[in-house]
Design an enzyme around this catalytic site. Structure first.
Site, PDB file in Angstrom:
ATOM      1  N   ARG A  43     -43.236 -31.158 106.963  1.00  0.00           N
ATOM      2  CA  ARG A  43     -43.721 -32.082 107.989  1.00  0.00           C
ATOM      3  C   ARG A  43     -44.771 -31.403 108.847  1.00  0.00           C
ATOM      4  NH1 ARG A  43     -40.162 -34.932 112.747  1.00  0.00           N
ATOM      5  NH2 ARG A  43     -40.561 -32.998 113.862  1.00  0.00           N
ATOM      6  N   SER A 112     -36.179 -43.441 106.640  1.00  0.00           N
ATOM      7  CA  SER A 112     -35.457 -43.465 107.905  1.00  0.00           C
ATOM      8  C   SER A 112     -35.053 -44.895 108.215  1.00  0.00           C
ATOM      9  CB  SER A 112     -36.335 -42.934 109.044  1.00  0.00           C
ATOM     10  OG  SER A 112     -36.661 -41.580 108.831  1.00  0.00           O
ATOM     11  N   LYS A 141     -38.503 -34.020 118.425  1.00  0.00           N
ATOM     12  CA  LYS A 141     -39.419 -35.150 118.392  1.00  0.00           C
ATOM     13  C   LYS A 141     -39.575 -35.694 119.802  1.00  0.00           C
ATOM     14  CE  LYS A 141     -39.607 -38.198 115.226  1.00  0.00           C
ATOM     15  NZ  LYS A 141     -39.293 -39.350 114.350  1.00  0.00           N
TER      16      LYS A 141
END
Length: 215
Positions: A43, A112, A141
């Site tokens: 990521r 997700s 996040k």
């Protein structure tokens, strides 16, 4: 040698260098795999596509050497370019149905989902596993939603007809509770990427997962 792409791992380590980590993506992948991680997810939000592809190629070589699947976060094009084992998509990313048409049929596709409707939608569209969270409060996040908690995780694990990978604020102390809720496995960022010794951290997480499964 390329790994068997449909094996859904128990411990997904998401390499992320935007948090407090002194390691590169490649270093994190090597260290996590050495500690027992059976899936690496790449990521990187803020960089060029060219740089994403270059880094992903390095990670693919590392993962192939150890026969560990490499999942690319958000980007079907990057996953396709480097022949990764698959890709993972958030609720605002490329729809799973389109990703399934783009990627080769053996590819792992994760999605997700935070509601029962979204779980069913993702599974019917071709998702191989569901990423559910955040289970606990997380700082990895900046736009993370309110924690869902263990009871909601348990309910979702009962609803889903595919493996559920729990994510969000999972620590060594909470791994067994998460697995006992019915989660197939966990995905972590800070618990491995932001610590002094990623090998030891991954190894201890692996032990906790196995102990949770044995109960």
């Amino acid at each position: 040698m390329t790994v068997s792409p449909k094996s859904i791992g128990r411990l997904h380590v998401i390499t992320d260098t935007t948090i407090q980590s002194r390691f590169t993506h490649s270093q994190l992948a090597r260290l996590a795999i050495s500690g027992g991680a059976d899936t690496i997810q790449f990521r990187q939000k803020s960089t060029s596509t060219r740089q994403l592809v270059e880094t992903a190629f390095h990670l693919k070589a590392i993962c192939d050497q150890r026969r560990v699947p490499l999942i690319i976060n958000d980007r079907a094009d990057v996953a396709l370019a480097v022949e990764a084992s698959g890709a993972h998509f958030g609720q605002e990313d490329l729809p799973v149905s389109i990703a399934r048409r783009i990627l080769p049929s053996p590819a792992i596709i994760g999605a997700s989902a935070r509601t029962e409707d979204k779980i069913m939608e993702a599974i019917s569209a071709g998702a191989d596993y569901i990423g559910f969270g955040p289970v606990f409060r997380t700082s990895s996040k900046s736009d993370a939603e309110k924690p869902k908690g263990l009871s909601e995780l348990a309910r979702f694990c009962q609803v889903a007809s595919c493996p559920v990978i729990a994510i969000g604020g999972i620590t060594l102390e909470t791994v067994q509770d998460v697995i006992r809720c019915g989660a197939h496995g966990i995905a972590v960022i800070s618990a491995v990427c932001a610590v002094e010794d990623p090998i030891q951290a991954t190894c201890r997480l692996t032990v906790e997962i196995q102990q949770g499964l044995s109960v």
